[in-house]
Design a protein around this motif. Sequence first.
Motif, PDB file in Angstrom:
ATOM      1  N   ILE A 224       0.932  -1.173  -0.067  1.00  0.00           N
ATOM      2  CA  ILE A 224       0.081   0.114   0.126  1.00  0.00           C
ATOM      3  C   ILE A 224       0.743   1.374   0.036  1.00  0.00           C
ATOM      4  O   ILE A 224       2.047   1.214   0.468  1.00  0.00           O
ATOM      5  CB  ILE A 224      -0.888   0.220   1.094  1.00  0.00           C
ATOM      6  CG1 ILE A 224      -0.148   0.072   2.656  1.00  0.00           C
ATOM      7  CG2 ILE A 224      -2.032  -0.950   1.294  1.00  0.00           C
ATOM      8  CD1 ILE A 224      -0.941   0.247   3.750  1.00  0.00           C
ATOM      9  N   PRO A 227       1.836   7.931   3.489  1.00  0.00           N
ATOM     10  CA  PRO A 227       2.488   9.142   3.684  1.00  0.00           C
ATOM     11  C   PRO A 227       3.982   8.964   3.932  1.00  0.00           C
ATOM     12  O   PRO A 227       4.199   8.284   4.782  1.00  0.00           O
ATOM     13  CB  PRO A 227       1.478  10.161   4.332  1.00  0.00           C
ATOM     14  CG  PRO A 227       0.387   9.257   4.674  1.00  0.00           C
ATOM     15  CD  PRO A 227       0.696   7.767   4.481  1.00  0.00           C
ATOM     16  N   ARG A 248       3.713  -1.639   3.787  1.00  0.00           N
ATOM     17  CA  ARG A 248       2.766  -2.953   3.398  1.00  0.00           C
ATOM     18  C   ARG A 248       1.641  -2.990   4.740  1.00  0.00           C
ATOM     19  O   ARG A 248       2.022  -2.525   5.805  1.00  0.00           O
ATOM     20  CB  ARG A 248       3.420  -4.331   3.689  1.00  0.00           C
ATOM     21  CG  ARG A 248       4.128  -4.709   2.426  1.00  0.00           C
ATOM     22  CD  ARG A 248       4.741  -5.776   2.410  1.00  0.00           C
ATOM     23  NE  ARG A 248       5.376  -5.945   0.997  1.00  0.00           N
ATOM     24  CZ  ARG A 248       5.017  -6.600  -0.052  1.00  0.00           C
ATOM     25  NH1 ARG A 248       3.524  -6.643   0.162  1.00  0.00           N
ATOM     26  NH2 ARG A 248       5.544  -6.608  -1.083  1.00  0.00           N
ATOM     27  N   LEU A 249       0.470  -3.365   4.390  1.00  0.00           N
ATOM     28  CA  LEU A 249      -0.329  -3.632   5.494  1.00  0.00           C
ATOM     29  C   LEU A 249       0.152  -4.857   6.534  1.00  0.00           C
ATOM     30  O   LEU A 249       0.899  -5.515   6.031  1.00  0.00           O
ATOM     31  CB  LEU A 249      -2.083  -4.158   5.026  1.00  0.00           C
ATOM     32  CG  LEU A 249      -2.780  -3.318   4.191  1.00  0.00           C
ATOM     33  CD1 LEU A 249      -3.944  -3.847   3.413  1.00  0.00           C
ATOM     34  CD2 LEU A 249      -3.346  -2.172   5.156  1.00  0.00           C
ATOM     35  N   PRO A 250      -0.311  -4.722   7.797  1.00  0.00           N
ATOM     36  CA  PRO A 250       0.223  -5.716   8.588  1.00  0.00           C
ATOM     37  C   PRO A 250      -0.165  -7.279   7.736  1.00  0.00           C
ATOM     38  O   PRO A 250      -1.132  -7.282   7.237  1.00  0.00           O
ATOM     39  CB  PRO A 250      -0.516  -5.784   9.824  1.00  0.00           C
ATOM     40  CG  PRO A 250      -0.867  -4.197   9.980  1.00  0.00           C
ATOM     41  CD  PRO A 250      -1.065  -3.773   8.403  1.00  0.00           C
ATOM     42  N   SER A 289      -7.396  -1.257   5.539  1.00  0.00           N
ATOM     43  CA  SER A 289      -6.820   0.039   5.061  1.00  0.00           C
ATOM     44  C   SER A 289      -6.452   0.831   6.450  1.00  0.00           C
ATOM     45  O   SER A 289      -6.941   0.521   7.619  1.00  0.00           O
ATOM     46  CB  SER A 289      -7.890   0.917   4.462  1.00  0.00           C
ATOM     47  OG  SER A 289      -8.969   1.468   5.268  1.00  0.00           O
ATOM     48  N   ILE A 290      -5.541   1.638   6.230  1.00  0.00           N
ATOM     49  CA  ILE A 290      -4.791   2.552   7.406  1.00  0.00           C
ATOM     50  C   ILE A 290      -5.216   3.828   6.805  1.00  0.00           C
ATOM     51  O   ILE A 290      -4.878   4.424   5.687  1.00  0.00           O
ATOM     52  CB  ILE A 290      -3.224   2.260   7.417  1.00  0.00           C
ATOM     53  CG1 ILE A 290      -3.085   0.726   7.501  1.00  0.00           C
ATOM     54  CG2 ILE A 290      -2.815   3.298   8.411  1.00  0.00           C
ATOM     55  CD1 ILE A 290      -3.387   0.111   8.811  1.00  0.00           C
ATOM     56  N   ASN A 291      -5.851   4.627   7.613  1.00  0.00           N
ATOM     57  CA  ASN A 291      -6.176   6.228   7.334  1.00  0.00           C
ATOM     58  C   ASN A 291      -5.633   7.063   8.176  1.00  0.00           C
ATOM     59  O   ASN A 291      -5.334   6.824   9.451  1.00  0.00           O
ATOM     60  CB  ASN A 291      -7.925   6.028   7.450  1.00  0.00           C
ATOM     61  CG  ASN A 291      -8.448   5.043   6.784  1.00  0.00           C
ATOM     62  OD1 ASN A 291      -8.081   4.825   5.394  1.00  0.00           O
ATOM     63  ND2 ASN A 291      -9.458   4.427   7.478  1.00  0.00           N
ATOM     64  N   PHE A 292      -5.665   8.291   7.696  1.00  0.00           N
ATOM     65  CA  PHE A 292      -4.692   9.410   8.257  1.00  0.00           C
ATOM     66  C   PHE A 292      -5.794  10.590   8.170  1.00  0.00           C
ATOM     67  O   PHE A 292      -5.112  11.745   7.863  1.00  0.00           O
ATOM     68  CB  PHE A 292      -3.351   9.493   7.747  1.00  0.00           C
ATOM     69  CG  PHE A 292      -2.489   8.436   7.517  1.00  0.00           C
ATOM     70  CD1 PHE A 292      -1.553   8.343   8.727  1.00  0.00           C
ATOM     71  CD2 PHE A 292      -2.798   7.182   6.515  1.00  0.00           C
ATOM     72  CE1 PHE A 292      -0.851   7.304   8.656  1.00  0.00           C
ATOM     73  CE2 PHE A 292      -1.747   6.408   6.497  1.00  0.00           C
ATOM     74  CZ  PHE A 292      -0.775   6.432   7.564  1.00  0.00           C
ATOM     75  N   ASN A 293      -6.897  10.418   8.406  1.00  0.00           N
ATOM     76  CA  ASN A 293      -7.688  11.482   8.326  1.00  0.00           C
ATOM     77  C   ASN A 293      -8.975  11.714   9.216  1.00  0.00           C
ATOM     78  O   ASN A 293      -9.926  12.322   8.935  1.00  0.00           O
ATOM     79  CB  ASN A 293      -8.273  11.430   6.902  1.00  0.00           C
ATOM     80  CG  ASN A 293      -9.345  10.295   6.774  1.00  0.00           C
ATOM     81  OD1 ASN A 293      -9.015   9.077   7.359  1.00  0.00           O
ATOM     82  ND2 ASN A 293     -10.007  10.235   5.577  1.00  0.00           N
ATOM     83  N   THR A 316      -4.451   8.137  13.421  1.00  0.00           N
ATOM     84  CA  THR A 316      -4.339   7.376  12.507  1.00  0.00           C
ATOM     85  C   THR A 316      -5.377   6.010  12.956  1.00  0.00           C
ATOM     86  O   THR A 316      -5.301   5.460  14.110  1.00  0.00           O
ATOM     87  CB  THR A 316      -2.996   6.447  12.353  1.00  0.00           C
ATOM     88  OG1 THR A 316      -2.076   8.000  12.249  1.00  0.00           O
ATOM     89  CG2 THR A 316      -2.705   5.838  11.303  1.00  0.00           C
ATOM     90  N   THR A 317      -6.184   5.745  11.918  1.00  0.00           N
ATOM     91  CA  THR A 317      -7.020   4.466  12.094  1.00  0.00           C
ATOM     92  C   THR A 317      -6.694   3.245  11.170  1.00  0.00           C
ATOM     93  O   THR A 317      -6.211   3.605  10.152  1.00  0.00           O
ATOM     94  CB  THR A 317      -8.391   4.729  12.144  1.00  0.00           C
ATOM     95  OG1 THR A 317      -8.759   5.294  10.835  1.00  0.00           O
ATOM     96  CG2 THR A 317      -8.967   6.215  12.972  1.00  0.00           C
ATOM     97  N   GLN A 318      -7.177   2.111  11.696  1.00  0.00           N
ATOM     98  CA  GLN A 318      -7.117   1.063  10.700  1.00  0.00           C
ATOM     99  C   GLN A 318      -8.365   0.376  10.606  1.00  0.00           C
ATOM    100  O   GLN A 318      -9.143   0.252  11.636  1.00  0.00           O
ATOM    101  CB  GLN A 318      -6.182   0.055  11.089  1.00  0.00           C
ATOM    102  CG  GLN A 318      -6.422  -0.792  12.613  1.00  0.00           C
ATOM    103  CD  GLN A 318      -5.655  -1.824  12.774  1.00  0.00           C
ATOM    104  OE1 GLN A 318      -4.367  -1.975  12.010  1.00  0.00           O
ATOM    105  NE2 GLN A 318      -5.749  -2.614  13.733  1.00  0.00           N
ATOM    106  N   GLU A 319      -8.838   0.083   9.509  1.00  0.00           N
ATOM    107  CA  GLU A 319     -10.364  -0.493   9.249  1.00  0.00           C
ATOM    108  C   GLU A 319     -10.031  -2.165   9.052  1.00  0.00           C
ATOM    109  O   GLU A 319      -9.154  -2.418   8.356  1.00  0.00           O
ATOM    110  CB  GLU A 319     -11.101  -0.084   8.235  1.00  0.00           C
ATOM    111  CG  GLU A 319     -11.781   1.501   8.529  1.00  0.00           C
ATOM    112  CD  GLU A 319     -12.345   1.978   7.257  1.00  0.00           C
ATOM    113  OE1 GLU A 319     -13.649   1.842   7.190  1.00  0.00           O
ATOM    114  OE2 GLU A 319     -11.689   2.444   6.301  1.00  0.00           O
ATOM    115  N   TYR A 320     -10.854  -2.984   9.836  1.00  0.00           N
ATOM    116  CA  TYR A 320     -10.692  -4.264   9.736  1.00  0.00           C
ATOM    117  C   TYR A 320     -12.001  -4.840   9.518  1.00  0.00           C
ATOM    118  O   TYR A 320     -12.984  -4.292   9.713  1.00  0.00           O
ATOM    119  CB  TYR A 320     -10.147  -5.057  10.793  1.00  0.00           C
ATOM    120  CG  TYR A 320     -10.396  -5.034  11.974  1.00  0.00           C
ATOM    121  CD1 TYR A 320     -10.323  -3.596  12.765  1.00  0.00           C
ATOM    122  CD2 TYR A 320     -11.538  -5.872  12.768  1.00  0.00           C
ATOM    123  CE1 TYR A 320     -10.878  -3.591  14.083  1.00  0.00           C
ATOM    124  CE2 TYR A 320     -12.096  -5.953  13.981  1.00  0.00           C
ATOM    125  CZ  TYR A 320     -11.658  -4.681  14.790  1.00  0.00           C
ATOM    126  OH  TYR A 320     -12.344  -4.581  15.928  1.00  0.00           O
TER     127      TYR A 320
END
Lengths: 334, 262
Positions: A224, A227, A248-250, A289-293, A316-320
């Motif tokens: 992925i 930034p 990379r994603l985990p 996904s990893i988000n910075f928003n 910073t958040t992650q969606e699973y």
Amino acid sequence: MPIWTNNGPTTIYLFDTNYQVVDTLNFQDKETVKTFVNLDPRISLKYMFDSTFSVKLSYGIYHQYLNLISNSISPFSSFEVWLPAGTNIKPQRSDQVAAGFVKFFNKANLEFTTEAYYKYMQNQIDYEPHASLLLNPLIEGELRFGTARSWGLEFMLRRTQGRFSGWISYTWSRVLSKIEGLNNNKEFSPFYDRPHDLSVFLSYNLSRKVNFSANWIYYTGSAITTPIGFYTYNGSTVPMYGEKNNDRLPDYHRLDIALIWNLNKPERKFQHSLSFGIYNLYNRHNPVSINFNKLESKDGKFVIPANLYGMEDIVTTQEYLLGVMPSITYKFKL
Amino acid sequence: MLIFLFSCEEKTDWDIQPGNLQTIVAEALITNEYKQQEVKLSKPFPDLNGQALPVSGAVVAISDETQVMNFIESAEVPGSYFSEIPIGASIDKTYVLNIYSEGETYTAEAYMVPVIPSWPIQIVPAEDNLREINWTAPGYNPDDLAMYEVIISWTHLTDTIFTDTRTEARMLHYTLNTIDISYVVFPQEKEEVLFPVGSILIVRKYSVTEDYAAYLRALLAETEWQGSLFEDARGNLPTNISNGGFGYFSACSVVADTIVVE
């Protein structure tokens, strides 16, 4: 030798090197737009040394004329567009060679297979950053083309008969793409480049009617783009990127288990069973996904900032997707 | 789709990959309003909640076919450059931005198109006798590309029951020429912005060219739509700033109105 022809009625846009429209061609009903004739030679050789050991070798050229166009990195991509090969899109081509062997171990009732492969792919499709793909008549101007190469080694050990059965498979592979106009024309790992992929499936018949199985899968996280920094524009915090898919994603892994209870004897014509399963037994949070928003609101929700005068920190958040999930299934077969 | 309903979001720690941040970010938006126009210059920063350092000591000018307007850095707000005299840009003109900073030259061009007056909002009741904005401007209208800005202030209200420490808000909304799934299907939840009766709203509508609309769409993709159900692959925003600069130079005609919330 496949032959592919596009017919009208249709409108074709031609683009210059800056992807600006330079000509518009209109084709009448049944008028031929573009024809491709390609050779797809394939050869496969297999040599059996004895009844337990065989070696195989294959080579082939493959063409693909229909292309699924989706720039989404989300796992929910139901708004893709299908585009045929044509004036602006050459058929995707893959040259691939593979070699491997199969060995049976009769006493242990085990089969071991391995294969090495190499693929070289041409006319691969990628996208202009933030490509507009939906309801866009100039969609072909949003596409970028290049090559990809992939290689790997696959191993599988399998037991198909007996009270205890299952398999272990492991693949080491790489994929690298080189797309003109993306990543400064340098090679990069596409989203689906996952070097390590391991899965273990075990099944045990506790009795004639009851079977227990477990399935564990593991693979390297997808490539992925994250930034390398941030900047502010008009009150928003905007990510700044370096190389495409620099991160990379985990790693993804999870364990599923199931207990299947066959409710009648196997020799009966009518079959029905009840199964109890647990998906993702140890509740692994596999991010998609990893988000910075986002901001964390007072009630603990993650929300997009709306007040650009706000002073709250962005998190910073992650969606699973699914965490641990039990299931009960009843099946019947007439 | 059903699986998505079971998706969860949680806080995480993520190590930002280091990279080259040696460039400038230009926020340059000139309008037809007769005022001291502003160009902001800043540096990128490595941490998510870092502070953008100002770019000081730059030489900034905007020219059209007939004249050059020099910009002087503010003594109070480093990195903010204001035109020497109040000026208003004109529609159907092309403007050229020139920045000289730390031995590098950055240029950009912007063209101004007229704005079509229309008002994008309804003010609707919310909880605790407060009010909130309901955007009525469409997200898609290829014949009326626009950026809407609402600045809300209730600093003058001392007897309000409102307990939030914030007394000002600024919100943006866009009408663009593309239909994006992330905008239409399952848009992500936004921060709630509530304000009391008596607040003063200044509403502005900015004209937007097709090029600026493409920039704004990418900006939305990287901010509001990041992490949405149909998120695009990520990438740097397009820019019209040359020489590796970031940000955007735009020229927008503006209509504005002031409303007191009832």
